[in-house]
Design a protein around this motif. Structure first.
Motif, PDB file in Angstrom:
ATOM      1  N   VAL A 187       0.829  -1.217   0.000  1.00  0.00           N
ATOM      2  CA  VAL A 187       0.000   0.000   0.000  1.00  0.00           C
ATOM      3  C   VAL A 187       0.861   1.264   0.000  1.00  0.00           C
ATOM      4  CG1 VAL A 187      -2.121  -0.851   1.060  1.00  0.00           C
ATOM      5  CG2 VAL A 187      -0.237  -0.189   2.513  1.00  0.00           C
ATOM      6  N   ASN A 188       2.137   1.112   0.403  1.00  0.00           N
ATOM      7  CA  ASN A 188       3.033   2.275   0.381  1.00  0.00           C
ATOM      8  C   ASN A 188       3.496   2.625  -1.031  1.00  0.00           C
ATOM      9  OD1 ASN A 188       2.902   2.671   3.133  1.00  0.00           O
ATOM     10  ND2 ASN A 188       4.586   1.235   3.530  1.00  0.00           N
ATOM     11  N   ASP A 189       3.295   1.684  -1.954  1.00  0.00           N
ATOM     12  CA  ASP A 189       3.676   1.912  -3.343  1.00  0.00           C
ATOM     13  C   ASP A 189       2.475   2.513  -4.088  1.00  0.00           C
ATOM     14  OD1 ASP A 189       4.316   1.821  -5.987  1.00  0.00           O
ATOM     15  OD2 ASP A 189       5.072  -0.249  -5.966  1.00  0.00           O
ATOM     16  N   GLU A 190       2.584   3.801  -4.384  1.00  0.00           N
ATOM     17  CA  GLU A 190       1.441   4.510  -4.960  1.00  0.00           C
ATOM     18  C   GLU A 190       1.029   3.952  -6.316  1.00  0.00           C
ATOM     19  OE1 GLU A 190      -0.520   6.794  -3.616  1.00  0.00           O
ATOM     20  OE2 GLU A 190       0.583   6.664  -1.728  1.00  0.00           O
ATOM     21  N   ASP A 191       1.991   3.374  -7.046  1.00  0.00           N
ATOM     22  CA  ASP A 191       1.699   2.954  -8.421  1.00  0.00           C
ATOM     23  C   ASP A 191       1.123   1.547  -8.525  1.00  0.00           C
ATOM     24  OD1 ASP A 191       2.727   5.368  -9.267  1.00  0.00           O
ATOM     25  OD2 ASP A 191       4.786   4.584  -9.299  1.00  0.00           O
ATOM     26  N   ALA A 192       1.396   0.704  -7.513  1.00  0.00           N
ATOM     27  CA  ALA A 192       0.996  -0.699  -7.636  1.00  0.00           C
ATOM     28  C   ALA A 192      -0.522  -0.841  -7.589  1.00  0.00           C
ATOM     29  CB  ALA A 192       1.630  -1.522  -6.526  1.00  0.00           C
ATOM     30  N   LEU A 193      -1.039  -1.702  -8.487  1.00  0.00           N
ATOM     31  CA  LEU A 193      -2.483  -1.900  -8.562  1.00  0.00           C
ATOM     32  C   LEU A 193      -3.013  -2.579  -7.286  1.00  0.00           C
ATOM     33  CD1 LEU A 193      -4.687  -1.303 -10.605  1.00  0.00           C
ATOM     34  CD2 LEU A 193      -4.452  -3.635 -11.470  1.00  0.00           C
ATOM     35  N   ALA A 194      -2.250  -3.586  -6.817  1.00  0.00           N
ATOM     36  CA  ALA A 194      -2.677  -4.283  -5.595  1.00  0.00           C
ATOM     37  C   ALA A 194      -2.700  -3.310  -4.420  1.00  0.00           C
ATOM     38  CB  ALA A 194      -1.755  -5.455  -5.299  1.00  0.00           C
ATOM     39  N   GLY A 195      -1.732  -2.401  -4.392  1.00  0.00           N
ATOM     40  CA  GLY A 195      -1.686  -1.395  -3.332  1.00  0.00           C
ATOM     41  C   GLY A 195      -2.924  -0.520  -3.347  1.00  0.00           C
ATOM     42  N   LYS A 196      -3.304  -0.131  -4.550  1.00  0.00           N
ATOM     43  CA  LYS A 196      -4.482   0.713  -4.691  1.00  0.00           C
ATOM     44  C   LYS A 196      -5.731  -0.038  -4.232  1.00  0.00           C
ATOM     45  CE  LYS A 196      -6.706   3.874  -7.844  1.00  0.00           C
ATOM     46  NZ  LYS A 196      -7.158   4.088  -9.224  1.00  0.00           N
ATOM     47  N   ALA A 197      -5.789  -1.327  -4.628  1.00  0.00           N
ATOM     48  CA  ALA A 197      -6.944  -2.144  -4.246  1.00  0.00           C
ATOM     49  C   ALA A 197      -7.049  -2.235  -2.721  1.00  0.00           C
ATOM     50  CB  ALA A 197      -6.832  -3.530  -4.860  1.00  0.00           C
ATOM     51  N   TYR A 198      -5.904  -2.417  -2.054  1.00  0.00           N
ATOM     52  CA  TYR A 198      -5.917  -2.502  -0.587  1.00  0.00           C
ATOM     53  C   TYR A 198      -6.292  -1.166   0.044  1.00  0.00           C
ATOM     54  CZ  TYR A 198      -4.081  -7.239   0.061  1.00  0.00           C
ATOM     55  OH  TYR A 198      -3.947  -8.598   0.106  1.00  0.00           O
ATOM     56  N   ARG A 199      -5.835  -0.075  -0.550  1.00  0.00           N
ATOM     57  CA  ARG A 199      -6.208   1.240  -0.007  1.00  0.00           C
ATOM     58  C   ARG A 199      -7.715   1.441  -0.113  1.00  0.00           C
ATOM     59  NH1 ARG A 199      -1.337   2.789  -2.528  1.00  0.00           N
ATOM     60  NH2 ARG A 199      -2.383   3.588  -4.378  1.00  0.00           N
ATOM     61  N   ASN A 200      -8.283   0.955  -1.242  1.00  0.00           N
ATOM     62  CA  ASN A 200      -9.744   1.044  -1.392  1.00  0.00           C
ATOM     63  C   ASN A 200     -10.471   0.250  -0.313  1.00  0.00           C
ATOM     64  OD1 ASN A 200      -9.500   2.670  -3.580  1.00  0.00           O
ATOM     65  ND2 ASN A 200     -10.019   1.118  -5.109  1.00  0.00           N
ATOM     66  N   VAL A 201      -9.911  -0.926   0.006  1.00  0.00           N
ATOM     67  CA  VAL A 201     -10.538  -1.753   1.046  1.00  0.00           C
ATOM     68  C   VAL A 201     -10.556  -0.979   2.365  1.00  0.00           C
ATOM     69  CG1 VAL A 201     -10.338  -3.864   2.417  1.00  0.00           C
ATOM     70  CG2 VAL A 201      -9.923  -3.946  -0.033  1.00  0.00           C
ATOM     71  N   ALA A 202      -9.440  -0.309   2.662  1.00  0.00           N
ATOM     72  CA  ALA A 202      -9.365   0.461   3.904  1.00  0.00           C
ATOM     73  C   ALA A 202     -10.447   1.537   3.930  1.00  0.00           C
ATOM     74  CB  ALA A 202      -7.982   1.090   4.044  1.00  0.00           C
ATOM     75  N   HIS A 203     -10.639   2.207   2.794  1.00  0.00           N
ATOM     76  CA  HIS A 203     -11.689   3.229   2.725  1.00  0.00           C
ATOM     77  C   HIS A 203     -13.061   2.620   2.963  1.00  0.00           C
ATOM     78  CE1 HIS A 203      -9.552   6.876   1.605  1.00  0.00           C
ATOM     79  NE2 HIS A 203      -8.769   6.148   0.823  1.00  0.00           N
ATOM     80  N   ARG A 204     -13.270   1.440   2.362  1.00  0.00           N
ATOM     81  CA  ARG A 204     -14.582   0.786   2.527  1.00  0.00           C
ATOM     82  C   ARG A 204     -14.811   0.387   3.977  1.00  0.00           C
ATOM     83  NH1 ARG A 204     -12.977  -2.403  -2.176  1.00  0.00           N
ATOM     84  NH2 ARG A 204     -13.406  -1.043  -3.937  1.00  0.00           N
ATOM     85  N   ILE A 205     -13.743  -0.072   4.653  1.00  0.00           N
ATOM     86  CA  ILE A 205     -13.894  -0.443   6.063  1.00  0.00           C
ATOM     87  C   ILE A 205     -14.346   0.773   6.857  1.00  0.00           C
ATOM     88  CG2 ILE A 205     -12.610  -1.112   8.141  1.00  0.00           C
ATOM     89  CD1 ILE A 205     -10.952  -2.976   6.356  1.00  0.00           C
ATOM     90  N   MET A 206     -13.853   1.954   6.454  1.00  0.00           N
ATOM     91  CA  MET A 206     -14.232   3.177   7.161  1.00  0.00           C
ATOM     92  C   MET A 206     -15.608   3.695   6.744  1.00  0.00           C
ATOM     93  SD  MET A 206     -10.611   5.164   7.287  1.00  0.00           S
ATOM     94  CE  MET A 206     -11.260   6.554   8.195  1.00  0.00           C
ATOM     95  N   GLY A 207     -16.263   2.926   5.896  1.00  0.00           N
ATOM     96  CA  GLY A 207     -17.646   3.269   5.564  1.00  0.00           C
ATOM     97  C   GLY A 207     -17.841   4.047   4.285  1.00  0.00           C
ATOM     98  N   GLU A 208     -16.748   4.258   3.529  1.00  0.00           N
ATOM     99  CA  GLU A 208     -16.911   4.996   2.279  1.00  0.00           C
ATOM    100  C   GLU A 208     -17.369   4.048   1.180  1.00  0.00           C
ATOM    101  OE1 GLU A 208     -13.401   7.430   1.384  1.00  0.00           O
ATOM    102  OE2 GLU A 208     -12.983   7.329   3.518  1.00  0.00           O
ATOM    103  N   ASP A 209     -18.102   4.601   0.238  1.00  0.00           N
ATOM    104  CA  ASP A 209     -18.617   3.795  -0.857  1.00  0.00           C
ATOM    105  C   ASP A 209     -17.716   4.000  -2.080  1.00  0.00           C
ATOM    106  OD1 ASP A 209     -20.169   2.119  -2.269  1.00  0.00           O
ATOM    107  OD2 ASP A 209     -21.767   3.573  -2.665  1.00  0.00           O
ATOM    108  N   ILE A 210     -16.851   3.012  -2.302  1.00  0.00           N
ATOM    109  CA  ILE A 210     -15.892   3.152  -3.404  1.00  0.00           C
ATOM    110  C   ILE A 210     -16.072   1.987  -4.360  1.00  0.00           C
ATOM    111  CG2 ILE A 210     -13.425   3.001  -3.953  1.00  0.00           C
ATOM    112  CD1 ILE A 210     -12.898   4.600  -1.474  1.00  0.00           C
ATOM    113  N   PRO A 211     -16.231   2.275  -5.648  1.00  0.00           N
ATOM    114  CA  PRO A 211     -16.447   1.166  -6.596  1.00  0.00           C
ATOM    115  C   PRO A 211     -15.222   0.261  -6.697  1.00  0.00           C
ATOM    116  CG  PRO A 211     -16.142   3.242  -7.751  1.00  0.00           C
ATOM    117  CD  PRO A 211     -16.236   3.583  -6.311  1.00  0.00           C
ATOM    118  N   LEU A 212     -15.458  -0.981  -7.103  1.00  0.00           N
ATOM    119  CA  LEU A 212     -14.362  -1.935  -7.274  1.00  0.00           C
ATOM    120  C   LEU A 212     -13.456  -1.481  -8.407  1.00  0.00           C
ATOM    121  CD1 LEU A 212     -16.238  -5.349  -7.020  1.00  0.00           C
ATOM    122  CD2 LEU A 212     -14.749  -4.333  -5.312  1.00  0.00           C
TER     123      LEU A 212
END
Lengths: 223, 268
Positions: B221-246
């Motif tokens: 997740v510390n790698d801004e460019d990696a796709l998997a990193g981005k996917a994990y960051r999205n998961v974190a947002h969703r855990i916090m209750g934000e609605d983010i598309p897959l």
């Protein structure tokens, strides 16, 4: 000159199309196998017991309508915390009342005979011989009982919603009896090998065709 | 403050529980939450490695339980990310060294001063799993689009459903390979969701960057460019209750694909 180009174009197109078709569709295999295995995991029903349940169901339902036995589809669906048993069998022909009554009358007769037999045996008090027979008589009677209950409501065509209760009754019986009924099981296995993959795929194809046909005809047969 | 206790579990080993814990934990901490990661895989600890904290561990969860140190002393703070700390598993003991009650107690204490407590669960459905689940009220079930992983996830979901303390659980589909799905050689996200009938919290693509990031001891997740990193960051947002598309994972067209499409379209 035009022909040459057209030819070349076709060849190239065919080349790419071939590679498309060659790709095996292993995903569907995975999905189907998984669904089957999860059904077994969730219900604690072994393939042999499932098979037997299918057969008993077909036997029961065939009394009231003519069914395509090959195409019976049994599955469990998860909805929230509830598990539902979904059964779908194509109805080939609805039986008329006389036919149904005939079968039921026959059954009642058999049952009476059994009861008489049982009564006479118990009155004789020949305990040593009657123990085994009694046990099997009980089973039969239970079965006919549960079938009878259903006979009053069973003339309806819509099979699905009624089945859950019956289902439970059968699977319960099944678990009780599965150990001492090894003879029956062997016979069943010889009849049909439903679990084998090759037959299954054939069946599925047949099924697809069937449902296509059905759609075209409309649901007129049902009414 | 009453933090949320989330257990990250899967049944099957090797599907990415620890990687997921490290990444979601780091991502949540970077979003400003106070996060504690608990490694409950006693005897096979690895979360410290993925976070690059392996050389800084003095006390473990077993030391806390056996009262050789205070809970606060056993928490290893990540220097790069002061919001994140780790309660490591003991490497030289086994799962019986901690009871479910003790773990529940630790979670209760940590809840008071943190926003999130992520419990990294060991593989299997035995004592280790029972311990990890004990203190949690939410669960993330990690699985991959493979038959064995999905079957095990189904089993885990069954067990979670039977637990009263687990209020909700969600599915995280890991190691997804869009190219294989496109070829119909891998179950799709929809297939897995339908089979398990469980709500999705994220889809993580297979990424070779996971291996290199583990080598470095730094979550992807510390790698801004990696796709998997981005996917994990999205998961974190969703855990916090934000609605983010897959994330859109459809494979990018290669040069060969373009030629291929040109001809196939041409024919139609």
């Amino acid at each position: 000159m035009k022909d040459i180009f057209a030819n070349l174009y076709n060849k190239v197109v065919n080349f790419f199309h071939q590679t498309d078709e060659k790709q095996a569709n292993t995903k569907n295999d995975a999905c189907n196998r998984l669904k089957l295995v999860l059904m077994q995991d969730r219900t604690n029903l072994t393939p042999a017991i499932m098979d037997r349940m299918r057969k008993e169901l077909i036997e029961l339902l065939s009394k009231y309508m003519e069914l395509d036995r090959e195409l019976l589809d049994l599955s469990f669906e998860h909805e929230d915390e509830q598990m539902a048993l979904m059964l779908s069998i194509p109805v080939v022909r609805a039986k008329n009342e006389d036919e149904i009554n005939e079968i039921l009358a026959k059954e009642d007769e058999e049952r009476k005979k059994l009861e008489e037999l049982m009564n006479s045996e118990s009155s004789e008090g020949d305990e040593e011989n009657s123990v085994d027979n009694e046990a099997s008589d009980d089973e039969n009677q239970e079965q006919t009982d549960s079938e009878e209950e259903n006979s009053e409501e069973g003339e309806e065509q819509d099979v699905k919603p009624e089945l859950t209760d019956k289902e439970k009754a059968f699977s319960d019986e099944e678990e009780e009896n599965s150990e001492d009924d090894s003879d029956d099981d062997e016979d069943d296995e010889a009849d049909e090998e439903i679990d084998n993959d090759p037959t299954k795929t054939k069946k599925e194809k047949k099924k697809e065709k069937f449902f296509k046909k059905k759609k075209e005809e409309g649901a007129s047969q049902e009414g | 403050m009453a933090g949320r206790v989330i257990v990250i579990t899967s049944g099957k080993g090797g599907v990415g529980k620890t990687t997921t814990s490290a990444n979601i934990g780091t991502a949540l901490a970077k979003l400003g939450n106070k996060v504690v990661l608990i490694d409950t895989d006693i005897g096979l600890r690895n979360l410290d490695l993925l976070l690059g904290l392996e050389n800084r561990i003095v006390y473990t969860i077993v030391d806390v339980v056996e009262e050789r140190c205070k809970l606060k002393q056993a928490l290893v703070k990540d220097k790069k990310n002061p919001n994140l700390s780790l309660l490591a598993a003991a490497q030289t003991r086994d799962k019986t060294s901690v009871t479910a009650e003790q773990l529940k107690d630790i979670c209760e204490q940590l809840k008071k001063k943190n926003d999130f407590i992520l419990v990294d669960c060991p593989a299997g459905i035995e004592q280790g799993f029972q311990n990890a689940v004990a203190g949690a009220s939410e669960a993330i079930v990690v699985t991959t689009p493979e038959m064995s992983a999905v079957r095990d996830a189904d089993r885990i979901i069954g067990l979670l459903e039977a637990k009263e303390e687990i209020e909700s659980y969600k599915l995280l589909l890991n190691r997804v390979r869009p190219q294989l799905i496109e070829q119909n050689d891998m179950m799709s996200v929809e297939d897995v969701c339908e089979i398990l009938s469980t709500e999705l919290i994220g889809v993580i693509p297979e990424d070779t960057g996971i291996i290199t990031s583990t080598n470095k001891g730094e979550p992807i997740v510390n790698d801004e460019d990696a796709l998997a990193g981005k996917a994990y960051r999205n998961v974190a947002h969703r855990i916090m209750g934000e609605d983010i598309p897959l994330l859109d994972l459809t494979p990018k067209e290669t040069f060969l694909d373009k030629i291929k499409n040109f001809f196939t379209k041409g024919k139609v």
